[in-house]
Scaffold this motif. Structure first.
Motif, PDB file in Angstrom:
ATOM      1  N   LEU A  42      -3.852   6.595  -3.960  1.00 44.66           N
ATOM      2  CA  LEU A  42      -3.280   5.782  -3.907  1.00 44.66           C
ATOM      3  C   LEU A  42      -3.413   4.423  -3.746  1.00 44.66           C
ATOM      4  O   LEU A  42      -5.075   3.508  -3.855  1.00 44.66           O
ATOM      5  CB  LEU A  42      -3.163   5.365  -2.224  1.00 44.66           C
ATOM      6  N   VAL A  43      -2.557   3.447  -4.516  1.00 47.00           N
ATOM      7  CA  VAL A  43      -3.133   2.201  -5.283  1.00 47.00           C
ATOM      8  C   VAL A  43      -1.956   1.015  -4.438  1.00 47.00           C
ATOM      9  O   VAL A  43      -1.107   1.622  -4.570  1.00 47.00           O
ATOM     10  CB  VAL A  43      -3.220   1.569  -6.692  1.00 47.00           C
ATOM     11  N   ASP A  44      -2.420  -0.258  -3.394  1.00 44.65           N
ATOM     12  CA  ASP A  44      -1.821  -0.876  -2.826  1.00 44.65           C
ATOM     13  C   ASP A  44      -1.256  -2.328  -3.800  1.00 44.65           C
ATOM     14  O   ASP A  44      -2.453  -3.045  -4.045  1.00 44.65           O
ATOM     15  CB  ASP A  44      -2.467  -1.447  -1.962  1.00 44.65           C
ATOM     16  N   VAL A  45      -0.323  -2.133  -4.208  1.00 43.07           N
ATOM     17  CA  VAL A  45      -0.259  -3.260  -5.802  1.00 43.07           C
ATOM     18  C   VAL A  45      -0.516  -4.323  -5.027  1.00 43.07           C
ATOM     19  O   VAL A  45       0.674  -4.309  -4.003  1.00 43.07           O
ATOM     20  CB  VAL A  45       0.464  -2.612  -6.312  1.00 43.07           C
ATOM     21  N   GLY A  46      -0.779  -5.947  -5.269  1.00 45.33           N
ATOM     22  CA  GLY A  46       0.146  -6.480  -4.439  1.00 45.33           C
ATOM     23  C   GLY A  46      -0.639  -6.472  -2.570  1.00 45.33           C
ATOM     24  O   GLY A  46      -0.164  -7.112  -2.146  1.00 45.33           O
ATOM     25  N   GLY A  47      -2.065  -5.721  -2.731  1.00 41.36           N
ATOM     26  CA  GLY A  47      -2.958  -4.900  -1.439  1.00 41.36           C
ATOM     27  C   GLY A  47      -3.612  -6.321  -0.214  1.00 41.36           C
ATOM     28  O   GLY A  47      -3.757  -6.000   0.604  1.00 41.36           O
ATOM     29  N   ASP A  65      -4.456  -6.424  -6.843  1.00 37.42           N
ATOM     30  CA  ASP A  65      -4.153  -7.738  -6.058  1.00 37.42           C
ATOM     31  C   ASP A  65      -4.703  -9.086  -7.783  1.00 37.42           C
ATOM     32  O   ASP A  65      -6.011  -8.971  -7.814  1.00 37.42           O
ATOM     33  CB  ASP A  65      -4.529  -8.450  -4.982  1.00 37.42           C
ATOM     34  N   ALA A  66      -3.542  -9.959  -7.623  1.00 38.26           N
ATOM     35  CA  ALA A  66      -4.101 -10.895  -8.326  1.00 38.26           C
ATOM     36  C   ALA A  66      -5.128 -12.139  -8.169  1.00 38.26           C
ATOM     37  O   ALA A  66      -5.629 -12.777  -8.774  1.00 38.26           O
ATOM     38  CB  ALA A  66      -2.632 -11.834  -8.255  1.00 38.26           C
ATOM     39  N   SER A  67      -5.005 -12.073  -6.219  1.00 37.47           N
ATOM     40  CA  SER A  67      -5.730 -13.135  -5.625  1.00 37.47           C
ATOM     41  C   SER A  67      -7.025 -12.641  -5.254  1.00 37.47           C
ATOM     42  O   SER A  67      -7.221 -12.418  -4.354  1.00 37.47           O
ATOM     43  CB  SER A  67      -4.628 -13.287  -4.135  1.00 37.47           C
ATOM     44  N   ARG A  68      -8.122 -13.209  -5.558  1.00 31.55           N
ATOM     45  CA  ARG A  68      -9.703 -13.099  -6.068  1.00 31.55           C
ATOM     46  C   ARG A  68     -10.050 -13.840  -4.598  1.00 31.55           C
ATOM     47  O   ARG A  68     -10.008 -12.481  -3.304  1.00 31.55           O
ATOM     48  CB  ARG A  68     -10.082 -13.797  -6.881  1.00 31.55           C
ATOM     49  N   GLY A  69      -9.007 -14.615  -3.632  1.00 26.56           N
ATOM     50  CA  GLY A  69      -9.439 -14.800  -2.625  1.00 26.56           C
ATOM     51  C   GLY A  69      -8.781 -13.672  -1.197  1.00 26.56           C
ATOM     52  O   GLY A  69     -10.279 -13.144  -0.523  1.00 26.56           O
ATOM     53  N   MET A  70      -7.851 -13.343  -1.640  1.00 31.58           N
ATOM     54  CA  MET A  70      -7.187 -11.884  -0.596  1.00 31.58           C
ATOM     55  C   MET A  70      -8.275 -10.910  -1.026  1.00 31.58           C
ATOM     56  O   MET A  70      -8.740 -10.693   0.220  1.00 31.58           O
ATOM     57  CB  MET A  70      -6.242 -11.879  -0.867  1.00 31.58           C
ATOM     58  N   LEU A  71      -9.242 -10.741  -2.565  1.00 28.92           N
ATOM     59  CA  LEU A  71      -9.471  -9.686  -1.965  1.00 28.92           C
ATOM     60  C   LEU A  71     -11.109  -9.884  -1.330  1.00 28.92           C
ATOM     61  O   LEU A  71     -11.366  -9.218  -0.840  1.00 28.92           O
ATOM     62  CB  LEU A  71      -9.279  -9.401  -3.854  1.00 28.92           C
ATOM     63  N   ILE A  96       1.793   4.518  -4.968  1.00 28.91           N
ATOM     64  CA  ILE A  96       1.938   3.354  -4.979  1.00 28.91           C
ATOM     65  C   ILE A  96       2.438   2.947  -3.841  1.00 28.91           C
ATOM     66  O   ILE A  96       3.641   3.036  -3.526  1.00 28.91           O
ATOM     67  CB  ILE A  96       2.379   2.542  -6.288  1.00 28.91           C
ATOM     68  N   THR A  97       1.856   1.748  -3.002  1.00 24.11           N
ATOM     69  CA  THR A  97       2.291   1.207  -2.169  1.00 24.11           C
ATOM     70  C   THR A  97       2.987  -0.582  -2.218  1.00 24.11           C
ATOM     71  O   THR A  97       1.146  -0.949  -3.262  1.00 24.11           O
ATOM     72  CB  THR A  97       1.973   0.840  -0.776  1.00 24.11           C
ATOM     73  N   ILE A  98       3.207  -1.219  -2.615  1.00 20.27           N
ATOM     74  CA  ILE A  98       3.599  -2.544  -2.991  1.00 20.27           C
ATOM     75  C   ILE A  98       4.338  -2.929  -0.777  1.00 20.27           C
ATOM     76  O   ILE A  98       5.301  -2.776  -0.608  1.00 20.27           O
ATOM     77  CB  ILE A  98       5.212  -3.069  -3.707  1.00 20.27           C
ATOM     78  N   VAL A  99       3.299  -3.583  -0.637  1.00 18.72           N
ATOM     79  CA  VAL A  99       4.005  -3.707   1.537  1.00 18.72           C
ATOM     80  C   VAL A  99       4.260  -5.583   1.071  1.00 18.72           C
ATOM     81  O   VAL A  99       3.475  -6.833   0.915  1.00 18.72           O
ATOM     82  CB  VAL A  99       3.358  -3.410   2.430  1.00 18.72           C
ATOM     83  N   ASP A 100       5.842  -6.167   1.323  1.00 24.59           N
ATOM     84  CA  ASP A 100       5.576  -7.286   1.607  1.00 24.59           C
ATOM     85  C   ASP A 100       5.083  -8.063   0.669  1.00 24.59           C
ATOM     86  O   ASP A 100       4.558  -9.546   0.914  1.00 24.59           O
ATOM     87  CB  ASP A 100       4.597  -7.810   2.875  1.00 24.59           C
ATOM     88  N   GLU A 113       7.877   0.096 -14.866  1.00 21.72           N
ATOM     89  CA  GLU A 113       7.305   0.720 -15.594  1.00 21.72           C
ATOM     90  C   GLU A 113       6.084   1.110 -15.327  1.00 21.72           C
ATOM     91  O   GLU A 113       5.573   2.606 -15.945  1.00 21.72           O
ATOM     92  CB  GLU A 113       7.589   0.244 -17.368  1.00 21.72           C
ATOM     93  N   GLU A 114       5.333   0.236 -15.608  1.00 17.60           N
ATOM     94  CA  GLU A 114       3.863   0.312 -15.009  1.00 17.60           C
ATOM     95  C   GLU A 114       3.058   1.528 -14.188  1.00 17.60           C
ATOM     96  O   GLU A 114       2.451   2.396 -14.454  1.00 17.60           O
ATOM     97  CB  GLU A 114       3.083  -0.827 -15.242  1.00 17.60           C
ATOM     98  N   ALA A 115       4.111   1.082 -12.932  1.00 13.43           N
ATOM     99  CA  ALA A 115       4.033   1.975 -11.804  1.00 13.43           C
ATOM    100  C   ALA A 115       4.058   3.432 -12.353  1.00 13.43           C
ATOM    101  O   ALA A 115       3.507   4.114 -11.926  1.00 13.43           O
ATOM    102  CB  ALA A 115       4.801   1.923 -10.783  1.00 13.43           C
ATOM    103  N   PHE A 116       5.391   3.999 -13.272  1.00 17.82           N
ATOM    104  CA  PHE A 116       5.721   5.080 -13.574  1.00 17.82           C
ATOM    105  C   PHE A 116       4.938   5.384 -14.689  1.00 17.82           C
ATOM    106  O   PHE A 116       4.417   6.868 -14.725  1.00 17.82           O
ATOM    107  CB  PHE A 116       6.635   4.720 -14.244  1.00 17.82           C
ATOM    108  N   ARG A 117       3.798   4.511 -15.291  1.00 21.50           N
ATOM    109  CA  ARG A 117       2.901   5.494 -16.052  1.00 21.50           C
ATOM    110  C   ARG A 117       1.938   5.673 -15.661  1.00 21.50           C
ATOM    111  O   ARG A 117       1.601   6.425 -15.666  1.00 21.50           O
ATOM    112  CB  ARG A 117       2.329   4.368 -17.226  1.00 21.50           C
TER     113      ARG A 117
END
Length: 191
Positions: A42-47, A65-71, A96-100, A113-117
């Motif tokens: 599983l990948v948690d996108v924007g996780g 995630d795009a945020s280094r601080g969150m990661l 794939i999960t995308i939560v909040d 499209e990328e998620a489908f790939r």
């Protein structure tokens, strides 16, 4: 995600889990159960910190995630990246999960499209977000703007339409202010 949103998340990452309620696994788990394959990766996108992925009983969980601080606050394996250009191979994950987080991600069609790939055939995407057509949704949208976020919210029906255009069979799992939509990736041509 807009650059401004990333900067804000970087700034308050250390405090994020203190102020955000824990993620509820109920609807996410129901969504994962719709997959036409076992869900092992599983990948948690924007996780962000991984608070949603941590609640799920999946063998391999990755936070993107795009945020280094969150990661830096995440306790799960993580990678910094763009949701529209996931650093994953075709068919690499089962879910794939995308939560909040969808309202912080731009170029939704590219994301789907990328998620489908990156999903294996029969894999599932589960999205939990907030409905801007409800009164609490409108209040949240204004509140996020006041804080400085460049959020864009989408109603469940529009989300389902966009997922279907990308090749998913969709299911509304929960409606209202906070809603959950799942999409099962149909088989690719030649598989």
């Amino acid at each position: 995600m807009s650059t401004g949103d990333v900067a804000l998340f970087d700034r308050f990452a250390r405090y994020y889990d203190l102020f955000m309620p824990g993620a509820q696994a109920t609807h996410l788990t129901r969504g994962l159960e719709l997959a036409d394959r076992p869900v092992r990766r599983l990948v948690d996108v924007g996780g962000g910190t991984g608070r949603a992925a941590q609640t799920l009983a999946v063998e391999q969980r990755l936070v993107l995630d795009a945020s280094r601080g969150m990661l830096e606050q995440a306790t799960l394996p993580s990678v910094q990246g763009d949701a529209g250009r996931m650093p994953l191979s075709t068919g690499a994950v089962d879910a794939i999960t995308i939560v909040d987080a969808l309202h912080h991600i731009y170029e939704w069609d590219r994301l789907f499209e990328e998620a489908f790939r990156v999903l294996a055939p029969g894999g599932v995407i589960v999205v939990s977000d907030f409905d801007p057509t409800t009164v609490p949704g409108r209040v949240l949208a204004v509140g996020e703007r006041l804080v400085g976020f460049d959020s864009r919210f989408v109603a469940p029906d529009e989300l389902r339409n966009r997922l279907e255009t990308a090749g998913f069979e969709t299911h509304l799992l929960d409606g209202g202010f906070g809603y959950t939509v799942a999409g099962v990736a149909s088989k690719r041509e030649g598989t």
